[in-house]
Motif scaffolding. Structure first.
Motif, PDB file in Angstrom:
ATOM      1  N   LEU A  53       5.562  -2.771   6.753  1.00 40.33           N
ATOM      2  CA  LEU A  53       5.136  -1.533   7.400  1.00 40.33           C
ATOM      3  C   LEU A  53       3.683  -1.689   7.807  1.00 40.33           C
ATOM      4  N   PHE A  54       3.398  -1.429   9.077  1.00 38.69           N
ATOM      5  CA  PHE A  54       2.031  -1.390   9.581  1.00 38.69           C
ATOM      6  C   PHE A  54       1.776   0.028  10.078  1.00 38.69           C
ATOM      7  N   ILE A  71      -5.080   6.807   0.051  1.00 37.87           N
ATOM      8  CA  ILE A  71      -4.021   5.990   0.657  1.00 37.87           C
ATOM      9  C   ILE A  71      -3.436   5.030  -0.365  1.00 37.87           C
ATOM     10  N   GLU A  72      -4.274   4.439  -1.195  1.00 39.03           N
ATOM     11  CA  GLU A  72      -3.767   3.489  -2.193  1.00 39.03           C
ATOM     12  C   GLU A  72      -2.772   4.157  -3.140  1.00 39.03           C
ATOM     13  N   TRP A 131       6.581  -0.796  -3.274  1.00 38.95           N
ATOM     14  CA  TRP A 131       5.738  -1.252  -2.180  1.00 38.95           C
ATOM     15  C   TRP A 131       4.560  -2.060  -2.714  1.00 38.95           C
ATOM     16  N   SER A 132       4.082  -2.980  -1.885  1.00 38.19           N
ATOM     17  CA  SER A 132       2.772  -3.598  -2.081  1.00 38.19           C
ATOM     18  C   SER A 132       1.906  -3.218  -0.892  1.00 38.19           C
ATOM     19  N   LEU A 133       0.725  -2.674  -1.177  1.00 40.66           N
ATOM     20  CA  LEU A 133      -0.255  -2.429  -0.119  1.00 40.66           C
ATOM     21  C   LEU A 133      -1.061  -3.714   0.021  1.00 40.66           C
ATOM     22  N   VAL A 145     -11.701   6.857  17.296  1.00 41.40           N
ATOM     23  CA  VAL A 145     -11.730   7.510  15.989  1.00 41.40           C
ATOM     24  C   VAL A 145     -11.683   6.446  14.898  1.00 41.40           C
ATOM     25  N   ALA A 146     -12.548   6.583  13.889  1.00 42.82           N
ATOM     26  CA  ALA A 146     -12.504   5.670  12.743  1.00 42.82           C
ATOM     27  C   ALA A 146     -11.150   5.786  12.051  1.00 42.82           C
ATOM     28  N   ALA A 147     -10.564   4.643  11.728  1.00 45.40           N
ATOM     29  CA  ALA A 147      -9.196   4.636  11.207  1.00 45.40           C
ATOM     30  C   ALA A 147      -9.016   3.504  10.212  1.00 45.40           C
ATOM     31  N   TRP A 148      -7.862   3.544   9.564  1.00 46.79           N
ATOM     32  CA  TRP A 148      -7.406   2.465   8.686  1.00 46.79           C
ATOM     33  C   TRP A 148      -6.172   1.824   9.297  1.00 46.79           C
ATOM     34  N   LEU A 149      -6.078   0.511   9.167  1.00 45.15           N
ATOM     35  CA  LEU A 149      -4.836  -0.198   9.447  1.00 45.15           C
ATOM     36  C   LEU A 149      -4.257  -0.638   8.116  1.00 45.15           C
ATOM     37  N   LEU A 150      -3.076  -0.100   7.797  1.00 50.67           N
ATOM     38  CA  LEU A 150      -2.392  -0.425   6.552  1.00 50.67           C
ATOM     39  C   LEU A 150      -1.352  -1.500   6.821  1.00 50.67           C
TER      40      LEU A 150
END
Length: 202
Positions: A141-142, A165-166, A173-175, A192-197
């Motif tokens: 999953l991205f 998020i963690e 799941w493994s992050l 916009v500042a963001a995270w890519l998981l």
């Protein structure tokens, strides 16, 4: 198929798609383009909350079997038109992401652009459980989520922190990675500042 609450959400989305929703930038998000270039989109790809289909179309353009789901009939009609115009074979379905287990299919990769971060806690649990069901073991999953490093005065909703998020990815799941990035936006020229998981399904 949409639930009763899904039908209400679909009506709201169709109203937004009568104009241009702020998340519809007319192209894939750069962070996902980079993933496609790196070759990490494997096998059957599911684009969750696909809107007008840019990420599913991106996956198809690099040779993947791509499916996009969304509740908005208007968004899906636009996506299907884009696929025809670009000569790409993509399947678009009007489907509730919280009911993915009823789809009866399996995928190797899931893409989520700004869907996960907007869910209420109980819906987020249901969604991740459903994704866990439709992703094969070892599937990835991205996801893109807005970051709490985005200044609050910019009015960006659903700003999430690393620790929060963690906590979303416990059993099953493994992050694997949580990387700072930016999302392009129709409302903020600088993005916009963001995270890519990046997550793996056990």
């Amino acid at each position: 198929m949409p639930s009763a609450s899904g039908h209400r959400a679909a009506a709201d989305l169709d109203t937004l798609y009568a104009g241009r929703p702020p998340w519809e930038i007319g192209r894939p998000q750069p962070a996902f383009v980079q993933l496609a270039r790196q070759g990490v989109l494997r096998g059957r790809v599911l684009d969750v909350g696909c809107g007008t289909g840019e990420h599913a179309l991106m996956a198809a353009a690099v040779g993947r079997d791509a499916t996009g789901i969304d509740l908005s009939s208007t968004g899906l009609q636009i996506a299907e038109r884009k696929a025809r115009e670009r000569g790409l074979a993509v399947r678009f379905l009007r489907y509730d992401a919280l009911a993915l287990t009823e789809l009866g299919e399996e995928f190797d990769t899931a893409l989520d652009s700004l869907f996960l971060h907007a869910l209420a806690p109980e819906s987020r649990i249901a969604y991740l459980d459903a994704l866990h069901t439709v992703l094969r073991p070892g599937g990835r999953l991205f996801a893109l989520c807005y970051s709490d490093s985005q200044p609050p005065e910019t009015g960006v909703p659903h700003r999430r922190g690393r620790d929060e998020i963690e906590c979303w990815f416990a059993g099953g799941w493994s992050l694997d990675a949580l990387s700072a990035t930016r999302c392009d936006s129709t409302l903020l020229p600088g993005g916009v500042a963001a995270w890519l998981l990046a997550c793996t399904r056990h």
